[in-house]
Design a protein around this motif. Structure first.
Motif, PDB file in Angstrom:
ATOM      1  N   PRO A  86       0.722  -0.914   0.155  1.00 44.95           N
ATOM      2  CA  PRO A  86      -0.125  -0.172  -0.322  1.00 44.95           C
ATOM      3  C   PRO A  86       0.709   1.150   0.060  1.00 44.95           C
ATOM      4  N   ALA A  87       2.242   1.473   0.930  1.00 40.63           N
ATOM      5  CA  ALA A  87       2.589   2.570   0.095  1.00 40.63           C
ATOM      6  C   ALA A  87       3.856   2.638  -0.740  1.00 40.63           C
ATOM      7  N   LEU A  88       3.987   1.739  -1.303  1.00 41.38           N
ATOM      8  CA  LEU A  88       3.778   1.746  -2.771  1.00 41.38           C
ATOM      9  C   LEU A  88       2.999   2.077  -4.040  1.00 41.38           C
TER      10      LEU A  88
ATOM     11  N   ILE B 245       5.573  11.216 -11.062  1.00 42.75           N
ATOM     12  CA  ILE B 245       6.572  10.503  -9.530  1.00 42.75           C
ATOM     13  C   ILE B 245       7.231   9.611 -10.607  1.00 42.75           C
ATOM     14  N   VAL B 246       7.946   8.833 -10.368  1.00 40.17           N
ATOM     15  CA  VAL B 246       8.750   7.942 -10.556  1.00 40.17           C
ATOM     16  C   VAL B 246       9.180   7.018  -9.598  1.00 40.17           C
TER      17      VAL B 246
ATOM     18  N   GLU C 270       8.125  -8.952  -7.571  1.00 42.44           N
ATOM     19  CA  GLU C 270       6.357  -9.792  -7.861  1.00 42.44           C
ATOM     20  C   GLU C 270       5.681  -8.538  -7.198  1.00 42.44           C
ATOM     21  N   GLU C 271       6.471  -8.458  -5.536  1.00 41.52           N
ATOM     22  CA  GLU C 271       5.346  -7.661  -4.994  1.00 41.52           C
ATOM     23  C   GLU C 271       5.159  -6.225  -5.475  1.00 41.52           C
ATOM     24  N   ASN C 272       6.203  -6.145  -5.739  1.00 39.17           N
ATOM     25  CA  ASN C 272       6.011  -4.213  -6.042  1.00 39.17           C
ATOM     26  C   ASN C 272       5.286  -4.594  -7.162  1.00 39.17           C
TER      27      ASN C 272
END
Length: 77
Positions: free
Chosen positions: A46-48, A58-59, A71-73
């Protein structure tokens, strides 16, 4: 190649992550953890996702050494 230890520990040493700032951030961290636990995702997702939702200008540069974290990212976006 790994960078110097001080560079790898930067987030822990950043002023927003120490002392009073750390205590001020604790309620936000707990909310993110609660959201993650309730939805079955990692706290980083959720933070990402929040960062990604701030606009196309925003990069994000999430770093990882493990495929599972990559994979989570990807799942966060």
């Amino acid at each position: 190649m790994k960078g110097p230890r001080s560079a790898r520990l930067f987030p822990r040493a950043a002023s927003r992550c120490t002392g009073d700032a750390s205590e001020s951030n604790r309620p936000i961290v707990e909310v993110v953890r609660e959201i993650a636990g309730r939805t079955g995702i990692t706290p980083g997702q959720p933070a990402l996702a929040w960062v990604l939702a701030q606009g196309k200008e925003i990069v994000t540069l999430p770093g990882t050494k493990r495929v599972v974290h990559l994979e989570e990212n990807v799942a966060a976006g």
